[in-house]
Design an enzyme around this catalytic site. Structure first.
Site, PDB file in Angstrom:
ATOM      1  N   HIS A 122       0.812  -1.222   0.000  1.00 32.94           N
ATOM      2  CA  HIS A 122       0.000   0.000   0.000  1.00 32.94           C
ATOM      3  C   HIS A 122       0.845   1.271   0.000  1.00 32.94           C
ATOM      4  O   HIS A 122       0.339   2.355  -0.274  1.00 32.94           O
ATOM      5  CB  HIS A 122      -0.990   0.001   1.170  1.00 32.94           C
ATOM      6  CG  HIS A 122      -0.394   0.260   2.522  1.00 32.94           C
ATOM      7  ND1 HIS A 122      -0.119  -0.730   3.424  1.00 32.94           N
ATOM      8  CD2 HIS A 122      -0.030   1.425   3.128  1.00 32.94           C
ATOM      9  CE1 HIS A 122       0.373  -0.203   4.526  1.00 32.94           C
ATOM     10  NE2 HIS A 122       0.444   1.109   4.374  1.00 32.94           N
ATOM     11  N   ASP A 152       0.122  -7.695   1.503  1.00 30.50           N
ATOM     12  CA  ASP A 152       0.504  -6.279   1.600  1.00 30.50           C
ATOM     13  C   ASP A 152       2.020  -6.104   1.603  1.00 30.50           C
ATOM     14  O   ASP A 152       2.587  -5.377   2.422  1.00 30.50           O
ATOM     15  CB  ASP A 152      -0.108  -5.621   2.841  1.00 30.50           C
ATOM     16  CG  ASP A 152      -0.017  -4.094   2.787  1.00 30.50           C
ATOM     17  OD1 ASP A 152       0.174  -3.548   1.681  1.00 30.50           O
ATOM     18  OD2 ASP A 152      -0.121  -3.451   3.844  1.00 30.50           O
ATOM     19  N   SER A 228       4.710   2.725   7.805  1.00 27.98           N
ATOM     20  CA  SER A 228       4.358   1.544   7.024  1.00 27.98           C
ATOM     21  C   SER A 228       5.532   1.080   6.166  1.00 27.98           C
ATOM     22  O   SER A 228       6.154   1.863   5.466  1.00 27.98           O
ATOM     23  CB  SER A 228       3.162   1.840   6.116  1.00 27.98           C
ATOM     24  OG  SER A 228       1.991   1.998   6.866  1.00 27.98           O
TER      25      SER A 228
END
Length: 403
Positions: A122, A152, A228
């Site tokens: 992402h 992911d 992230s």
């Protein structure tokens, strides 16, 4: 003659008394003694100027770091050169169909000296341009090599970057709640930020796209947007997970640390990397089923023959489980506010290993590749059976949440 020493002592005492009480202000002698005899490792200095005087108490020397601080510093120094800042640029269109560049930020970490970098999918999803900034502030354009939306994860590469420092990867099996962990990344674009916490739990969660993440590492180390894709580290500075998600705010507002963050276990990433090395793309194995974990209470309520296992709620059309003849549920029921389907096969073993949670099954699958055949022990009703299943490619599976 004998009185002379006595008189001399009395004279000295009287003189000292007169000097300290009449010629010096109260506390002046204590101040002198404080300056000359620093008992706590400090000194007092005075700053003077037009606005007056200001007294400051200062340490004589910087104190030594304690053992805990030394460990924090050692982890940071070891891991920081491997952590990168990733900027992705996508193009959206405004009301008049004019192109509007949009930027996102995240983190990642270096896998080898050839420039391979692991991050979250992402972070770079739908990006037209991806740039990487190293810890020494040098910037490079990056190429996206492969992505795995189901987990992911994304693998990107930079070229002609000298003196890269690869991260050291540990394992994620055997992690324990209470174990100390560190997160390094670029929260809100603040590069090179380290936070510390513990492993709060290890649990299955849903990712940002609703994808299942098995054995996700929950931590109270502060993570925020921009973390992230960055590494979650153990106390030796080795990567045990990839920071991926923070708990959403149910009341809305900006996403920010709430003391609940999640990381993808590094063993999942290793399996993805193994696929890429063998096939040039990700081929994660899948059974193509939707499952419900079973415990003693649920087993007793619905009359199952075993008090553990995972119940097949749904078999995805055209998937591995359907081809092997496995059955999904046929009776709709409710678990709290969540609808579930009962009556399907109950998986209790996979390749001889007892299956009590979806994580157990995920561990077995991660030891295989798409196309491999595994053996399942199931209960269909009260009859125990053995079924051979040829695993499918997760990305080829029909739509739905599956394992």
């Amino acid at each position: 003659m004998k009185l002379r020493p006595v008189l001399l002592v009395i004279l000295i005492v009287c003189g000292f008394y007169y000097l300290t009480t009449r010629m010096m202000p109260v506390g002046a002698l204590a101040g002198l003694l404080h300056h000359s005899l620093p008992l706590d490792g400090t000194t007092t200095s005075t700053l003077s100027g037009p606005a007056g005087s200001l007294s400051l108490t200062e340490a004589n020397a910087a104190p030594a770091f304690d053992a805990e601080e030394q460990q924090n510093i050692a982890v940071y120094k070891r891991a920081l050169p491997s952590v990168v800042n990733i900027t992705s640029t996508a193009v959206a269109f405004d009301f008049f169909y004019g192109p509007v560049p949009q930027q996102g930020q995240g983190s990642g970490f270096i896998l080898n000296k050839e420039g391979l970098i692991l991050t979250n999918n992402h972070v770079i999803d739908n990006a037209q341009r991806v740039e990487v900034t190293l810890s020494d502030k040098h910037q490079y354009k990056a190429k996206v090599l492969t992505t795995d939306k189901a987990h992911d994860l994304a693998l990107i590469k930079i070229e002609n970057a000298p003196n890269l420092v690869p991260a050291t990867l540990a394992g994620s099996q055997g992690l324990t709640v209470g174990q100390r962990v560190y997160a390094i990344g670029n929260p809100f674009g603040l590069s090179g930020t380290m936070t510390r916490g513990i492993i709060s739990a290890i649990r299955s969660i849903r990712g940002q796209e609703g994808n299942p993440i098995e054995d996700a590492i929950q931590t109270d180390a502060a993570v925020n947007p921009g973390n992230s894709g960055g590494p979650l580290l153990n106390s030796r500075g080795e990567v045990i997970g990839i920071t991926t998600l923070i708990a959403s705010n149910p009341n809305g507002g900006a996403d920010q640390s709430a003391g609940i963050g999640f990381a993808i276990p590094i063993d999942t990433a290793k399996a993805v990397l193994d696929d890429f090395a063998k096939y040039g793309h990700v081929r994660r194995p899948s059974l193509d089923i939707v499952t419900l974990p079973i415990g003693p209470d649920i087993a007793d309520q619905i009359g199952l023959p075993a008090e553990y296992g995972i119940l097949i709620e749904r078999v995805l059309p055209g998937g591995a489980a359907e081809r092997a003849g496995l059955h999904g549920g046929t009776q709709k029921a409710w678990e709290g506010n969540t609808p579930v389907m009962l009556g399907g096969d109950l998986i209790v073993e996979a390749d001889g290993q007892t299956i009590t949670t979806p994580q157990d099954l995920s561990n077995v699958l991660n030891a295989h590749h798409a196309g491999d055949t595994i053996s399942l022990a199931i209960f269909r009703g009260h009859q125990k059976m053995s079924v051979k299943v040829t695993l499918s490619d997760a990305k080829e599976a029909a739509s739905g949440q599956s394992v």
